[in-house]
Design a protein around this motif. Sequence first.
Motif, PDB file in Angstrom:
ATOM      1  N   LYS A 502      88.639  54.858  64.211  1.00 22.23           N
ATOM      2  CA  LYS A 502      88.850  56.040  65.054  1.00 22.23           C
ATOM      3  C   LYS A 502      89.554  57.151  64.268  1.00 22.23           C
ATOM      4  O   LYS A 502      89.231  58.332  64.429  1.00 22.23           O
ATOM      5  CB  LYS A 502      89.637  55.658  66.310  1.00 22.23           C
ATOM      6  CG  LYS A 502      88.802  54.891  67.332  1.00 22.23           C
ATOM      7  CD  LYS A 502      89.495  54.737  68.643  1.00 22.23           C
ATOM      8  CE  LYS A 502      88.588  54.073  69.672  1.00 22.23           C
ATOM      9  NZ  LYS A 502      87.431  54.895  70.052  1.00 22.23           N
ATOM     10  N   ALA A 505      86.860  58.724  62.310  1.00 23.73           N
ATOM     11  CA  ALA A 505      85.683  59.140  63.087  1.00 23.73           C
ATOM     12  C   ALA A 505      84.411  58.483  62.562  1.00 23.73           C
ATOM     13  O   ALA A 505      83.367  59.123  62.404  1.00 23.73           O
ATOM     14  CB  ALA A 505      85.542  60.667  63.077  1.00 23.73           C
ATOM     15  N   GLU A 507      82.884  55.925  64.134  1.00 27.54           N
ATOM     16  CA  GLU A 507      82.225  55.152  65.193  1.00 27.54           C
ATOM     17  C   GLU A 507      80.701  55.231  65.100  1.00 27.54           C
ATOM     18  O   GLU A 507      80.012  54.219  65.268  1.00 27.54           O
ATOM     19  CB  GLU A 507      82.667  55.641  66.580  1.00 27.54           C
ATOM     20  CG  GLU A 507      84.114  55.347  66.918  1.00 27.54           C
ATOM     21  CD  GLU A 507      85.020  56.538  66.719  1.00 27.54           C
ATOM     22  OE1 GLU A 507      85.988  56.675  67.473  1.00 27.54           O
ATOM     23  OE2 GLU A 507      84.740  57.341  65.794  1.00 27.54           O
ATOM     24  N   HIS A1009      83.414  54.089  72.866  1.00 25.53           N
ATOM     25  CA  HIS A1009      84.057  55.241  73.487  1.00 25.53           C
ATOM     26  C   HIS A1009      85.356  54.875  74.192  1.00 25.53           C
ATOM     27  O   HIS A1009      86.012  55.755  74.764  1.00 25.53           O
ATOM     28  CB  HIS A1009      83.107  55.915  74.491  1.00 25.53           C
ATOM     29  CG  HIS A1009      82.044  56.748  73.848  1.00 25.53           C
ATOM     30  ND1 HIS A1009      80.923  56.198  73.249  1.00 25.53           N
ATOM     31  CD2 HIS A1009      81.931  58.098  73.684  1.00 25.53           C
ATOM     32  CE1 HIS A1009      80.164  57.169  72.768  1.00 25.53           C
ATOM     33  NE2 HIS A1009      80.744  58.323  73.003  1.00 25.53           N
ATOM     34  N   TRP A1228      83.341  63.057  72.213  1.00 24.86           N
ATOM     35  CA  TRP A1228      83.388  63.108  70.751  1.00 24.86           C
ATOM     36  C   TRP A1228      83.063  64.512  70.249  1.00 24.86           C
ATOM     37  O   TRP A1228      83.661  65.000  69.296  1.00 24.86           O
ATOM     38  CB  TRP A1228      82.399  62.108  70.157  1.00 24.86           C
ATOM     39  CG  TRP A1228      82.873  60.685  70.254  1.00 24.86           C
ATOM     40  CD1 TRP A1228      84.109  60.260  70.639  1.00 24.86           C
ATOM     41  CD2 TRP A1228      82.122  59.517  69.943  1.00 24.86           C
ATOM     42  NE1 TRP A1228      84.174  58.892  70.591  1.00 24.86           N
ATOM     43  CE2 TRP A1228      82.966  58.401  70.157  1.00 24.86           C
ATOM     44  CE3 TRP A1228      80.826  59.282  69.515  1.00 24.86           C
ATOM     45  CZ2 TRP A1228      82.553  57.085  69.955  1.00 24.86           C
ATOM     46  CZ3 TRP A1228      80.398  57.978  69.299  1.00 24.86           C
ATOM     47  CH2 TRP A1228      81.270  56.892  69.519  1.00 24.86           C
ATOM     48  N   CYS A1229      82.086  65.113  70.874  1.00 25.32           N
ATOM     49  CA  CYS A1229      81.675  66.460  70.464  1.00 25.32           C
ATOM     50  C   CYS A1229      81.573  67.350  71.700  1.00 25.32           C
ATOM     51  O   CYS A1229      80.999  66.950  72.710  1.00 25.32           O
ATOM     52  CB  CYS A1229      80.315  66.431  69.758  1.00 25.32           C
ATOM     53  SG  CYS A1229      80.342  65.513  68.203  1.00 25.32           S
ATOM     54  N   HIS A1316      85.549  63.764  67.510  1.00 25.77           N
ATOM     55  CA  HIS A1316      84.972  63.653  66.172  1.00 25.77           C
ATOM     56  C   HIS A1316      85.074  64.972  65.418  1.00 25.77           C
ATOM     57  O   HIS A1316      85.242  64.982  64.187  1.00 25.77           O
ATOM     58  CB  HIS A1316      83.522  63.186  66.248  1.00 25.77           C
ATOM     59  CG  HIS A1316      83.400  61.708  66.407  1.00 25.77           C
ATOM     60  ND1 HIS A1316      82.221  61.034  66.255  1.00 25.77           N
ATOM     61  CD2 HIS A1316      84.328  60.761  66.701  1.00 25.77           C
ATOM     62  CE1 HIS A1316      82.416  59.743  66.456  1.00 25.77           C
ATOM     63  NE2 HIS A1316      83.682  59.560  66.733  1.00 25.77           N
TER      64      HIS A1316
END
Length: 1486
Positions: A502, A505, A507, A1009, A1228-1229, A1316
């Motif tokens: 994490k 970033a 994942e 997540h 994330w985004c 992210h």
Amino acid sequence: MDHKTSFLIPSNMYSNSWLTSPHCSSSGITNSPLQWLRFIFLSSCPQRVLFSITNSIFLLTLLLLHLIQRQTSRTNLSKPLIESNKSSIRLTGWFKLSIVFTALQAICFTLLSIYALIQGQFDQPWQIIETVFRLLQSITYVSILILIAHQKKHSPIIRVYWITHFLLVVLLSTSAIARFNDQIDPSLKLDDYVFLLIIPISTFLFIVAVKGFFGVVRDDSRSRSSDPVDCNLTGYATASILSRATWAWLNPLINKGYEKALAIDEVPSLSYEHRAEKLEQLFELNWPKPNENCKNPVRTTLMRCFWKEVVFTGFLALVKLAVTFVGPVLIKDFVSFASGKRSDNPWEGYYLTAILLVSKTIEVLGSHHFIFHSQKLGMMIRSSLMTALYKKGLKLTCSSRQAHGIGQIVNYMAVDAQQLSDLMGQLHTLWITPLQVFVALGLLYYYFGISMFSTMFLVLAALTFVMLRTSQTNTYIFSLMTNRDLRLKATTELLSNMRVIKFQAWEEHFKKRIESIREKEFNWLSKTSYAFASNMIVLSSMPAFMAVILFAVSLWLGYSLDPGTVFTATTVIKMVQDPVRTFPQALVSFSQAFISFKRLDVFLTSQELDDGSVERRDGCDDGRMAVQVTNGRFAWDDEGDEAVLKGVNLQIKKGEVAAIVGTVGSGKSSLLASILGELHKKSGNVRVCGTTAYVAQSSWIQNATIEENILFGSSMDRQRYTEVIKVCCLEKDLEIMEHGDQTEIGERGINLSGGQKQRIQLARAVYQDRDIYLLDDIFSAVDAHTGSEIFKECVKGVLKDKTVLLVTHQVDFLYNADLILVMRDGMIVQSGKYNQLVKSGKDFSSIVAAYESSMELVGKNITTTVSTENPEEVLKSPHAPSSSVALERSRSEKGSGSKLIKDEEREVGHVNAEVYKDYCTEAYGWWGVASVVAVSLLWQGSFVGSDYWLADETKASNSSFAPPLFIGVYTIIAVISCVLVLMRGVLVAFLGLKTAQKFFDQTLHSILHAPMSFFDTTPSGRILTRASSDQTNIDFIIPMFLSLALVMYFSFLSIVVVTCMNAWPITILVIPLIWMNIWYRRYYIASSRELSRLDSITKAPVIHHFSETIEGVMTIRCFKKQNDFFGKNVERVNANVRMDFHNNASNEWFGFRMELIGSIFLCISALLMVSLPSSFIQPEYVGLALSYGLSLNGVMFFAVYMTCSVEKYMVAVERIKQFIRIPSEPEWCKPESLPSPDWPIRGDIEIQKLKVRYRENTPLVLKGVMARIEGGEKVGIVGRTGSGKSTLLQVFFRLVEPSSGTIIIDGVDICKLGLHDLRSRFGIIPQDPVLFEGTVRSNIDPLELYSEEEIWKSLERCQLKEVVAAKTEKLDAPVVGSGDNWSMGQRQLLCLGRIMLKRSKVLFMDEATASVDSKTDSIIQKIIREDFTSCTIISIAHRIPTVMDCDKVLVMEAGLAKEFDKPSRLLERASLFGALVQEYANRSEM
């Protein structure tokens, strides 16, 4: 005739007809009393009457005693008929022979009774007397056998009976001898032979009865060592034979589960003989001795341990096979009887029904006991293997452990032991299946002659196809399992390192990696599912085509077909279906079992640690020497020639502090391991005088409370415990933890900082109060003040009279060492005191020079103002409670929610209908469900239609029978059936695969997540269970069981409908039958479902504890805690196995009752068919109804059992749904909040009133932190443990979300960015260096973004180029799981190289150089200053020299930013930072 009996029988006796006649006529007898006595005692009919009266009196007496006992003690079936004391007894040969002889007589008279019933000749009174006589003899001896086998004694009533029985046998034998050469009735002649044969048996039992010695001896020694009384012992342990036969001993548990959801402690414990500790002793006792040279030790041991159980299950399999064919054979007799072809005997129909009932009852008993005892045998094998594997794991050398790998070792327990356990159900298939097929073909030959060979060829063809397909399928399964293992390995690595993933970033990278493996796995899963479907299609179509070919060839050869032979044939053909299906899979299971045997053989014969490699003594002769190594040469590898330590010579006296120093990879940790005996000693001598304690460099913490970790199995000494907490500087930690020392530590210490883990390890060692302490780099993860306190209060305080071997990079503590050992390339190159080594000018001088150069920076900044302050007073928190107060508070909160790892979420009651709906409609909604139901219904309809066509065409009244039309229509129906089953198989496989993949995608998405708090509070084993066994159930088992349940219910419906149509009075029983079906299902599933859930819940702790033990085995062995840990393993194994045992028993409890009900329903139907007039029921439909009805008991049970199994396996869907619903971390985004591509440009950071708490309703951890950092500044963060340093770092990456306040970087609020988008722009070197399994290249550049030249340059800058270049594989040099084949310092350097490639504008360092020596540290700091000149660097550091050249220092205390300024300015005045610097400078003077 023998002269010895002549005085009893006068010569004229031979002329008396009553001696040779079986009749009870007394004609020809005079009124002489002697003649009457001879008639009564020597004539066959009165003898049998006399014998029957004796047996009746005996049985009535037994019944009366039982009723009296029930009235007085209110016992139930789970209690013995006659009370006995089983404890403290030993059985001799006398008792065993009496058991054997009684059993022989019981079997003999049971067979005679069956023979008499089958003969069915009851025209004469003497025939009835003969049958009753045999039945009473059979019942009597079966009762005696049950009593003496269960009670382990011969009661007075049995003794009296045996004496009377002997006298009667003598009378019958005398008569038999007298008429031996006469022509007499065959039945009478058979009895004579039997009684002549049992004279020796009766004589032995007579001697036993008269003598009064029964072979049962009281054993006082066993009594004294007997197991403690268990008030929650399973009913199986004390149940009578009748109770065990019917599983009545399980009634209390089933009833309790029906009333409320079962809890773990409500499930009874196992019988003593089934417990893991007993089975492990048995396994160890039977393990082959070294001189036996056994090539297959595991297989040999298991056979020695359990051969009796194997023989018994084989006997049950034979019994089951013998009675299976009775039903089909009787069909023709029933049809003949119904068609009017009856014998003169009016009872013939009832005899047929009685024989059917007896055979079905024996079949039900035999089949379910075969399953139960096979599962029990498998359970015992699994239990003994798991304990043996665990014990072996405690003894393995480090080389053996690495050779197998932790994951593989865990697989031996989780997979191989289970595979051998599952094999027991198929153990007898290899010989029973060919026998079953042979008997079936023999019956077909009996009815159809040589037409049978056409069927035989089809059976062979089907068997060949299924074997080839099964072989191919198992190739698919092997590939499937290989890819599943790879997926689980990748998932385990993901979970173990989730924090780092994490931070970076990564994942998506790991998601793609897992998905790519899953894609391969799914391809093999698809092939496997369709291969199984093809097998089922062939097997389901086989009976119809076999019947077509058999009937066609029979008609061609001129055989006539009638309903009796036709439906006998179809029933027998269906019985061939099952062995053809199971035989190939049994062969595969055997081949897999042999592979498991080989794997277990290799592991259980692996090299064990040589206890003699280290000479251990409580006290040595000289009284001063504590540790001595002479000419030591050691290696990690047991076999290779390469040594990791060479020419080691050292002597450490009692009470000395010996420091071990050297550069990264010089062999410091290996030296400690050699003293512990963990390395392979190639030569030399090692002597250790006293007990040892070990603190590993890589912390090993158990998933338990802090208190439990420190006590480590020892008893609580409150005063000592409080002192240990104090000297290991854990007081402040316990203060800030919500539940003090009752706080539960997460898996691998995930919720602790590195310093906390290290100090808890140290506290564990100190509390054990050992003579010699081996401490491996304990100061690397703690701050300067804490390190000083530990050295002063612990190493030089409570351990002042102990011998301490201290591996360290902290040169400032070396002044206080009594002896310093300097290592290079696996050798001790220097030894002596500090001043001596400095003067020598060798390796030690360079280490000291590097340290002094860093200290110059510290020394020149220390002002006189600071030096006059008491650093301890400055640092002391005004609110810090004493250790006793903190501990008192923690004890008061014990049990009040202190668990970090919450108990696994467990649903209770029925699986929610919503779960079924979610599963069934996941792929294509209700259309998919409707299509499967429709095709299955049509398929079942085609079967019924074909059988009705057979019945209608072969009836006697059909004068227009046309063979071509008959075969043609029957073939068309068979083809339609085949097409429908093909459609159904493909449809079920397709829908099942689609559903499985959807669930997998959702679960992976949800886990990736999930917020970091989820992984802190959830053991990885719990997540892996979802990813492994639960996903496997959804992948394959649930679709198969769901489709089978559907088919079984349609089959059950068709059987009931067909039976009722042909014996309509039975319709009145259908409603009770359905009601009992529903009621029993509800009654059973309530307990079975909970037992399955508890089985799943108790399985993970066994594997987790084993894995945890293997990881910490060096620590466990050092403290001699092997027995304690083995005991914990036994507890966990017993907890899991007892769920498995009672779950299996509940299945057979239910199956026995359901099948018995089905058998009774069938026999009532048969009774009605034979009772009603011949004209009332068409004979052809009698055959049809019976051919269906014979499978009623099995189909009814399996229909209900399959639905129950589906519900149990649906728990997997329920559990996965729990994880799909995990609250997700922020996006994330965020497309609407994307930062610019080059953000951050400058690296300006502004922290505004930042407040953080970990969970709602918990205290603030950060309490309003404020700071402003200019772009390009180097900021060091310092402070005591628990001050909030690591939390602040986590907030930057939003692993923890702020409660209030903001962090602005280059004008952007980081809380408004996608995770992210934020994390990928930062660089971080975490405190725990994390490497992934793979290569150097894949670790330093996981995303494959950089060229080889850039990677080499990065390695050069982080001082690893020479090490990597020296390896044969260069950049492809292997990195094993967790990087265990690299030293801790090398791992940290690789992580540094990873960040150098990334070149982020903002860099965070969390003790990045904690595990490297001062020289390497200074080089790295220089490289960072040069390579990251324009970057903003935020560094958490415990080494003061590391932060002295920073632009600013942020001092944290109690969640507040107490000081934030340039180091020089902070040192100009009295400050917390100044106190820390002074403390660090003064450490060498302690």
